[in-house]
Design an enzyme around this catalytic site. Structure first.
Site, PDB file in Angstrom:
ATOM      1  N   TRP A 188      74.556 -56.175  17.511  1.00 54.78           N
ATOM      2  CA  TRP A 188      75.511 -56.343  16.246  1.00 54.78           C
ATOM      3  C   TRP A 188      76.540 -55.345  16.613  1.00 54.78           C
ATOM      4  O   TRP A 188      77.763 -55.633  16.345  1.00 54.78           O
ATOM      5  CB  TRP A 188      74.822 -55.854  14.953  1.00 54.78           C
ATOM      6  N   PHE A 246      69.960 -50.658  13.011  1.00 51.63           N
ATOM      7  CA  PHE A 246      71.265 -50.045  12.124  1.00 51.63           C
ATOM      8  C   PHE A 246      71.452 -48.727  12.424  1.00 51.63           C
ATOM      9  O   PHE A 246      70.729 -47.908  13.043  1.00 51.63           O
ATOM     10  CB  PHE A 246      70.601 -50.445  10.564  1.00 51.63           C
ATOM     11  N   LYS A 250      68.134 -62.647  12.343  1.00 49.68           N
ATOM     12  CA  LYS A 250      67.578 -63.363  13.563  1.00 49.68           C
ATOM     13  C   LYS A 250      68.654 -64.182  14.293  1.00 49.68           C
ATOM     14  O   LYS A 250      68.548 -64.351  15.441  1.00 49.68           O
ATOM     15  CB  LYS A 250      66.696 -64.415  12.978  1.00 49.68           C
ATOM     16  N   ARG A 293      70.817 -73.407  14.555  1.00 47.52           N
ATOM     17  CA  ARG A 293      70.997 -74.505  13.604  1.00 47.52           C
ATOM     18  C   ARG A 293      72.259 -74.483  12.823  1.00 47.52           C
ATOM     19  O   ARG A 293      72.860 -73.445  12.642  1.00 47.52           O
ATOM     20  CB  ARG A 293      69.697 -74.384  12.804  1.00 47.52           C
ATOM     21  N   LYS A 328      72.899 -66.542   0.312  1.00 49.15           N
ATOM     22  CA  LYS A 328      72.617 -66.343   1.679  1.00 49.15           C
ATOM     23  C   LYS A 328      73.940 -65.906   2.564  1.00 49.15           C
ATOM     24  O   LYS A 328      73.645 -65.103   3.525  1.00 49.15           O
ATOM     25  CB  LYS A 328      71.653 -67.331   2.373  1.00 49.15           C
ATOM     26  N   PHE A 346      63.573 -68.705   8.819  1.00 54.21           N
ATOM     27  CA  PHE A 346      62.852 -67.716   8.388  1.00 54.21           C
ATOM     28  C   PHE A 346      61.847 -66.991   9.210  1.00 54.21           C
ATOM     29  O   PHE A 346      61.987 -66.852  10.484  1.00 54.21           O
ATOM     30  CB  PHE A 346      62.416 -67.929   6.925  1.00 54.21           C
ATOM     31  N   THR A 390      71.975 -63.383  14.529  1.00 52.62           N
ATOM     32  CA  THR A 390      72.566 -62.365  15.287  1.00 52.62           C
ATOM     33  C   THR A 390      71.948 -62.065  16.629  1.00 52.62           C
ATOM     34  O   THR A 390      72.535 -61.878  17.582  1.00 52.62           O
ATOM     35  CB  THR A 390      72.773 -61.130  14.382  1.00 52.62           C
ATOM     36  N   ALA A 400      63.770 -73.510   6.972  1.00 55.07           N
ATOM     37  CA  ALA A 400      62.465 -73.715   7.283  1.00 55.07           C
ATOM     38  C   ALA A 400      61.549 -73.401   6.252  1.00 55.07           C
ATOM     39  O   ALA A 400      60.296 -73.569   6.277  1.00 55.07           O
ATOM     40  CB  ALA A 400      62.008 -72.990   8.290  1.00 55.07           C
TER      41      ALA A 400
END
Length: 578
Positions: free
Chosen positions: A431, A403, A93, A116, A127, A323, A95, A295
């Site tokens: 990415w 991906f 998210k 954030r 994480k 999240f 990224t 969150a």
């Protein structure tokens, strides 16, 4: 495309020889020479050097006195980025938020992204960091993921100063009549430590305080964190700090920070922390990073201050909520938007083929193997999140964060499923390619905004009783069949209603890994029971927290914490930070 740059030409993406695919994010981040943050602010926003408080050459705080956020000033469009339910496979998210912002800028749209701040707990725990990944990152990556500009330290200090003042007040006569048995203000730290969740302080005799039960939470769950994120300026910050309820008297009447007379000192500690932080992406596009993550146990949105500043300086602003959409997006709309009058003009739901297959039951070791059946089953999770956003009046764009091992058949299936929901799904390669890989996604979002401003609806009215607000979220967003309140939770809800706080919105604290309160239940479960074990009043922040299931406000470290892999190399550079 109707949205164009109104003043300045976007920065040219740097000509960089990026390391090959598979290179750690921290090395990719170091391959780009950052631009002077003072020069970036002047070129992109026309801001003078004195408008920034630099922390070195590449990061700074923005003095809000130089930004016109009044109602009469021009305001950009706000794009909310959210995601499907998170899995160990990764969704990306942050990224995507960074890549989308770079994509907007490549299209000639004046854009910034509001993110954030990372917490040290996840950075050294499970994480990892929160500065994006691959070629869609924010720099300086190490600084952002570690101490950054000191905001979390300021919040931690202010929170614990209040805890110290409470115990000192009790020790020296307790003029407010605060009952030590009913002190609700705990302590915090920006690390994970399960051993500190519950403890007794004041041991050792009368000289060392009054013994009482207390404990530690992680800093991001602090009410002061939420207040900093929701405050509209210093006056509002001080007012909200004064409204914090720290405990009860023996007759159960509340005692506030204002009763202690210490809201001024807390405001002083947060004076600089209230200013938003300005950094940049790998493509030298401006990024605001300010305020609280998590969150699952907090409201999980960046600060109102940063959002308003970005909207005043840009044509488009990308912002992320924590999240999945069931947690972050719901709280963004029902808490942040309700408090501030802000509204998203568009939304993006991030998913990956890998994560959808994991939602469909595929083990992590087999995610690279094509499996259309599992993908179709797992797509129920994506469908639920899309339907939920549609309840708020938003028609999201689905971003398929690509991906390398994704197949065209898998991409086509997700696009077909999205089309059946009335939304567009766009593959994105940010990415691997940075903003170049997100221009199609950016154009799709612009097209969505060109169709008109959505009529964003709250999920419930202020007048609805607190228990019914919780039930509304549980049944309409989580598709729960019922909600069960413990005796303690029922008593707390009754008490908060009687004190006049029944009009507040609710913030559900539950596992982020499932629509249910059971983290092992994947996909899109329905008919489950949501257990509410306690309810906490955050009178200063302006919401009520419903703690569900076994969620903890002080996480623990995993068996192999990331701290075991982080170190300095022989040149003094950080290694192992992800």
């Amino acid at each position: 495309m109707s949205l164009q740059y109104s003043k300045l030409t976007p920065a040219t993406p740097p000509e960089t020889d990026f390391p090959p695919p598979g290179t750690p994010d921290i090395e990719i981040a170091r391959s780009v020479q950052p631009q002077s943050i003072l020069l970036l602010a002047q070129q992109r926003f026309g801001l003078p050097g004195e408008s920034l408080v630099p922390f070195g050459h590449y990061k700074a705080k923005l003095d809000m006195a130089y930004v016109d956020t009044s109602d009469s000033a021009p305001r950009g469009k706000l794009v909310l980025v959210t995601a499907i339910t998170p899995t160990p496979a990764g969704e990306g998210k942050t990224t995507t938020s960074v890549g989308l912002n770079d994509g907007f800028n490549r299209l000639g749209v004046r854009s910034s992204v509001c993110l954030r701040e990372p917490s040290l707990g996840p950075c050294f725990g499970m994480k990892g960091g929160a500065a994006g990944g691959g070629r869609a990152q924010v720099i300086p990556m190490e600084d952002i993921n570690l101490h950054f500009n000191g905001d979390f330290h300021a919040i931690t200090t202010a929170h614990n100063l209040l805890a110290s003042l409470i115990d000192n007040h009790i020790h020296w006569g307790n003029e407010t009549g605060l009952d030590p048995r009913y002190v609700s203000w705990r302590r915090v730290m920006d690390l994970t430590d399960r051993s500190l969740r519950n403890m007794v302080c004041g041991l050792g005799g009368a000289a060392h305080g009054v013994p009482r039960e207390t404990g530690f939470d992680i800093t991001v769950s602090s009410e002061i964190m939420a207040i900093l994120c929701l405050a509209d300026g210093r006056a509002d910050l001080k007012q909200r700090l004064g409204n914090i309820i720290i405990g009860r008297r023996s007759d159960m009447t509340p005692v506030t920070v204002r009763d202690l007379g210490v809201e001024g000192s807390l405001t002083v500690l947060l004076k600089e922390a209230l200013q938003p932080n300005l950094v940049q992406s790998l493509e030298h596009n401006p990024v605001f990073i300010h305020g609280g993550p998590f969150a699952n146990i907090a409201h999980g949105c960046n600060s109102v201050t940063a959002t308003r500043a970005a909207l005043a300086l840009n044509d488009v602003v990308v912002t992320e909520a924590g999240f999945g959409a069931d947690l972050g997006a719901e709280k963004f709309i029902d808490i942040k938007c309700r408090h501030t009058g802000l509204r998203p003009d568009a939304a993006v739901v991030v998913c990956t083929i890998r994560a959808l297959k994991m939602q469909g039951g595929v083990p992590r070791s087999q995610l690279s193997v094509p499996d259309l059946a599992a993908l179709r089953e797992g797509a129920a999770n994506l469908e639920r999140h899309v339907r939920n956003l549609q309840q708020f009046g938003l028609t999201p764009v689905v971003c398929i964060n690509r991906f390398p091992d994704d197949t065209e058949e898998e991409m086509s299936l997700v696009q077909s499923i999205s089309e059946s929901l009335g939304v567009r799904a766009v593959p994105a390669d940010h990415w691997a390619l940075g903003g170049e890989g997100a221009t199609e996604l950016a154009q799709a979002v612009l097209d969505q905004m060109d169709e008109g401003t959505p009529e964003v609806n709250f999920l419930y009215e202020d007048s609805l009783p607190l228990a019914d607000k919780i039930r509304t979220i549980a049944t309409r967003i989580y598709h729960a069949g019922s909600v069960e309140f413990t005796t303690v939770a029922k008593r707390q809800l009754e008490e908060y209603e009687s004190l006049g706080f029944g009009h507040l919105p609710v913030c559900i604290a539950k596992t982020q890994y499932s629509f249910s309160a059971d983290s092992s239940v994947k996909g899109a479960p329905s008919g489950h029971m949501l257990p509410v074990r306690e309810v906490r009043l955050a009178a200063g922040a302006g919401f009520v927290v419903a703690v569900c299931g076994d969620i903890m406000t002080m996480p623990g470290l995993p068996r192999h914490p990331a701290a075991l892999d982080i170190a300095l190399d022989e040149n003094g550079l950080v290694v192992g930070l992800t």
